[in-house]
Scaffold this active site. Sequence first.
Site, mmCIF file in Angstrom:
data_model
loop_
_atom_site.group_PDB
_atom_site.id
_atom_site.type_symbol
_atom_site.label_atom_id
_atom_site.label_comp_id
_atom_site.label_asym_id
_atom_site.label_seq_id
_atom_site.Cartn_x
_atom_site.Cartn_y
_atom_site.Cartn_z
ATOM 1 N N GLY A 2 11.028 4.656 1.454
ATOM 2 C CA GLY A 2 11.363 3.873 2.512
ATOM 3 C C GLY A 2 11.991 4.637 3.540
ATOM 4 O O GLY A 2 12.654 4.121 4.416
ATOM 5 N N TRP A 41 10.702 5.872 6.185
ATOM 6 C CA TRP A 41 10.087 5.417 7.695
ATOM 7 C C TRP A 41 10.473 4.161 7.945
ATOM 8 O O TRP A 41 10.792 3.712 9.114
ATOM 9 C CB TRP A 41 8.707 5.606 7.522
ATOM 10 C CG TRP A 41 8.037 7.035 7.793
ATOM 11 C CD1 TRP A 41 8.386 8.244 7.374
ATOM 12 C CD2 TRP A 41 6.769 7.136 8.378
ATOM 13 N NE1 TRP A 41 7.541 9.197 7.698
ATOM 14 C CE2 TRP A 41 6.637 8.718 8.276
ATOM 15 C CE3 TRP A 41 5.615 6.407 9.070
ATOM 16 C CZ2 TRP A 41 5.426 9.201 9.137
ATOM 17 C CZ3 TRP A 41 4.661 7.065 9.641
ATOM 18 C CH2 TRP A 41 4.521 8.450 9.499
ATOM 19 N N ASP A 62 3.988 -0.570 -0.398
ATOM 20 C CA ASP A 62 3.707 0.589 -1.109
ATOM 21 C C ASP A 62 3.113 0.312 -2.525
ATOM 22 O O ASP A 62 3.405 -0.756 -3.040
ATOM 23 C CB ASP A 62 4.841 1.451 -1.485
ATOM 24 C CG ASP A 62 4.279 2.968 -1.585
ATOM 25 O OD1 ASP A 62 4.416 3.734 -0.827
ATOM 26 O OD2 ASP A 62 4.084 3.292 -2.810
ATOM 27 N N ASP A 104 -1.343 -2.465 -4.137
ATOM 28 C CA ASP A 104 -2.189 -1.387 -3.592
ATOM 29 C C ASP A 104 -2.839 -1.928 -2.230
ATOM 30 O O ASP A 104 -3.220 -3.004 -2.079
ATOM 31 C CB ASP A 104 -3.277 -1.440 -4.570
ATOM 32 C CG ASP A 104 -4.550 -0.246 -4.250
ATOM 33 O OD1 ASP A 104 -4.324 0.273 -3.243
ATOM 34 O OD2 ASP A 104 -5.152 0.017 -5.437
ATOM 35 N N LYS A 120 -1.115 9.459 8.952
ATOM 36 C CA LYS A 120 -1.182 10.713 8.191
ATOM 37 C C LYS A 120 -2.758 11.264 7.972
ATOM 38 O O LYS A 120 -3.383 10.380 7.248
ATOM 39 C CB LYS A 120 -0.523 10.769 6.948
ATOM 40 C CG LYS A 120 -0.132 12.186 6.433
ATOM 41 C CD LYS A 120 -0.201 12.262 4.888
ATOM 42 C CE LYS A 120 0.998 11.492 4.141
ATOM 43 N NZ LYS A 120 2.310 12.369 4.340
#
Length: 255
Positions: A98, A100, A122, A138, A202
Amino acid sequence: MTGPGKKKGPAKSGGGGNRATGSAPGTSRQMTVKVKTAKRRKLSSTLWLQRQLNDPYVHEAKRQGWRSRAAFKLIQLDERFHLLKPGLRVVDLGAAPGGWTQVAVQKVQAGGKKGGSVVGMDILEWDPVPGAITLQGDFLADDAPDRLKEALGGPADVVLSDMAAPTTGHPSTDHIRIIALVEVALHFALEVLTPGGTFVAKVFQGGTEKTLLDSLKKNFTTVRHAKPPASRQGSAETYVVATGFRGAPEPPVEE
Ligand SMILES: C[S@@+](CC[C@H](N)C(=O)[O-])C[C@H]1O[C@@H](n2cnc3c(N)ncnc32)[C@H](O)[C@@H]1O
């Protein structure tokens, strides 16, 4: 920027100002901690523990009350690209534990007068972040986009993805899994972003796959790669920052 301030109590719902700074943590803690190998601990675990104990970002995150050292990566990306402003609506994918989400809540003043909001998801169970909507699930599951859209209740200004699948040790498998996560995140972003919106994800060494990069360039006015200082030098991790979403393509007109 100071963090939510663990010592001063948890962050207030509603953000509380634009205070995060990502400058490198102070160098007061210079002593190197060595971890002895133990019979039941694998060498890789010993090295991980040693790195954690000697990582100034880990200490600073703890001191400031961020849930992860990763918080500094978003703070630094934001300092460079000015992504998060009061009133924006943010989706944070791969959000646990958590860090971010905490940064986003503070930067957009989630729950505040300007209408800022943050929805995080998440696959792991994670503790609610004050001021944010925290979902467990998911992201690759069929129902994930709808769950996120329902929680958002409208378009998003920023979609963040710090998702990383657990590595298998098999480089090409890991690469495929990471690219799949980014592709699905981008697909979702193209559906929910408002024109002018931002997508940050990312990615790993080698930057972004050609097809992915082509899609980003087609849909956003500016696409850049950045490795924030808090991202470990030895890691292949980097981030793609796409700004100026051109808007969803018009659906084809039926004859
Ligand atoms: C590097 S961590 C994120 C750290 C986070 N940004 C923070 O600041 O605390 C990557 C996260 O991606 C999550 N993740 C990986 N695959 C996922 C998936 N398919 N759906 C949702 N989350 C996923 C992992 O569970 C992990 O918590």
